[in-house]
Design a protein around this motif. Structure first.
Motif, PDB file in Angstrom:
ATOM      1  N   SER A   1      -1.843   3.797  11.381  1.00  0.00           N
ATOM      2  CA  SER A   1      -0.388   3.837  11.578  1.00  0.00           C
ATOM      3  C   SER A   1       0.216   2.443  11.693  1.00  0.00           C
ATOM      4  N   ALA A   2      -0.492   1.524  12.320  1.00  0.00           N
ATOM      5  CA  ALA A   2       0.039   0.174  12.537  1.00  0.00           C
ATOM      6  C   ALA A   2       0.334  -0.549  11.225  1.00  0.00           C
ATOM      7  N   ALA A   3      -0.377  -0.204  10.157  1.00  0.00           N
ATOM      8  CA  ALA A   3      -0.162  -0.850   8.863  1.00  0.00           C
ATOM      9  C   ALA A   3       1.202  -0.505   8.255  1.00  0.00           C
ATOM     10  N   PHE A   4       1.851   0.533   8.759  1.00  0.00           N
ATOM     11  CA  PHE A   4       3.129   0.982   8.217  1.00  0.00           C
ATOM     12  C   PHE A   4       4.295   0.776   9.180  1.00  0.00           C
ATOM     13  N   ALA A   5       4.005   0.384  10.410  1.00  0.00           N
ATOM     14  CA  ALA A   5       5.016   0.312  11.469  1.00  0.00           C
ATOM     15  C   ALA A   5       6.139  -0.675  11.175  1.00  0.00           C
ATOM     16  N   SER A   6       5.841  -1.787  10.511  1.00  0.00           N
ATOM     17  CA  SER A   6       6.874  -2.799  10.269  1.00  0.00           C
ATOM     18  C   SER A   6       7.951  -2.337   9.293  1.00  0.00           C
ATOM     19  N   ALA A   7       7.691  -1.272   8.548  1.00  0.00           N
ATOM     20  CA  ALA A   7       8.667  -0.762   7.569  1.00  0.00           C
ATOM     21  C   ALA A   7       9.663   0.221   8.179  1.00  0.00           C
ATOM     22  N   LEU A   8       9.452   0.589   9.421  1.00  0.00           N
ATOM     23  CA  LEU A   8      10.321   1.584  10.062  1.00  0.00           C
ATOM     24  C   LEU A   8      11.616   0.953  10.555  1.00  0.00           C
ATOM     25  N   PRO A   9      12.723   1.680  10.529  1.00  0.00           N
ATOM     26  CA  PRO A   9      12.876   3.054  10.046  1.00  0.00           C
ATOM     27  C   PRO A   9      12.832   3.107   8.519  1.00  0.00           C
ATOM     28  N   LEU A  10      12.359   4.226   8.007  1.00  0.00           N
ATOM     29  CA  LEU A  10      12.247   4.462   6.578  1.00  0.00           C
ATOM     30  C   LEU A  10      13.450   5.293   6.141  1.00  0.00           C
ATOM     31  N   VAL A  11      14.375   4.644   5.449  1.00  0.00           N
ATOM     32  CA  VAL A  11      15.609   5.328   5.038  1.00  0.00           C
ATOM     33  C   VAL A  11      15.333   6.213   3.829  1.00  0.00           C
ATOM     34  N   PRO A  12      16.232   7.163   3.523  1.00  0.00           N
ATOM     35  CA  PRO A  12      16.019   8.059   2.384  1.00  0.00           C
ATOM     36  C   PRO A  12      15.736   7.293   1.090  1.00  0.00           C
ATOM     37  N   GLY A  13      14.689   7.741   0.378  1.00  0.00           N
ATOM     38  CA  GLY A  13      14.309   7.144  -0.890  1.00  0.00           C
ATOM     39  C   GLY A  13      13.422   5.915  -0.779  1.00  0.00           C
ATOM     40  N   GLU A  14      13.249   5.382   0.415  1.00  0.00           N
ATOM     41  CA  GLU A  14      12.464   4.168   0.603  1.00  0.00           C
ATOM     42  C   GLU A  14      10.981   4.511   0.760  1.00  0.00           C
ATOM     43  N   SER A  15      10.109   3.562   0.344  1.00  0.00           N
ATOM     44  CA  SER A  15       8.676   3.767   0.511  1.00  0.00           C
ATOM     45  C   SER A  15       8.024   2.509   1.072  1.00  0.00           C
TER      46      SER A  15
END
Length: 170
Positions: free
Chosen positions: A93-107
């Protein structure tokens, strides 16, 4: 968010108007996850990613790269939390935490290099996306790493038809 008008007619035929503003909060997110694998190459690089990669075991086990992409596929909902678990890599999970919040359509994509495998492995990832209101969605995907066992042995035999001492098997 919208304005809504309701006209109510009672049993005697009298009508009443009611105008109200209604704030509709999107509830359930839509999370998609894509798991891909590639061969790990010299120079800390990865080959072409796909759903299947084949490595060769010749004395040593081959290494692979894994790439995971999580997308917010919903049109309205913002994902504020991600829980990502992998059968091979564990809780990532930590590998993805910096991208949060994930807005609609974003990856968001994370790459994991030099994962050594000594046998065929189907690797599965589970991604759970959660909104600020606590609504959740889960998606699962897999990729396969195939390990071919090719153990080569070389023998050298020297034969000569010219025998100087005429001794047999010499």
């Amino acid at each position: 968010l919208g304005d809504y008008r309701v006209v109510v007619t009672d049993a005697k035929g009298c009508t009443s108007d009611c105008l109200a503003r209604l704030n509709v909060v999107p509830c359930i997110p839509e999370v998609t996850v894509l798991k891909e694998v590639a061969c790990y190459l010299p120079g800390d690089t990865c080959g072409a990613y796909s759903k299947l990669a084949t490595g060769v075991r010749d004395g040593e086990c081959p290494a692979f790269c894994f790439r995971i992409t999580i997308r917010n596929a919903d049109d309205d909902t913002i994902i504020t939390e991600l829980a990502v678990n992998d059968t091979l890599l564990g809780n990532i999970s930590a590998a993805f935490a910096s991208a949060l919040p994930l807005v609609p359509g974003e990856s968001v994509t994370a790459e994991f290099k030099a994962v050594t495998l000594c046998q065929d492995t189907t690797n599965t990832v589970t991604a759970l996306g959660r909104t600020a209101q606590g609504f959740e969605d889960v998606d699962v995907d897999s990729a396969v790493a195939v390990v071919l066992n090719i153990n080569l042995e070389c023998d050298l035999t020297v034969v000569s038809t010219f025998d100087m001492d005429e001794t047999v098997n010499n």
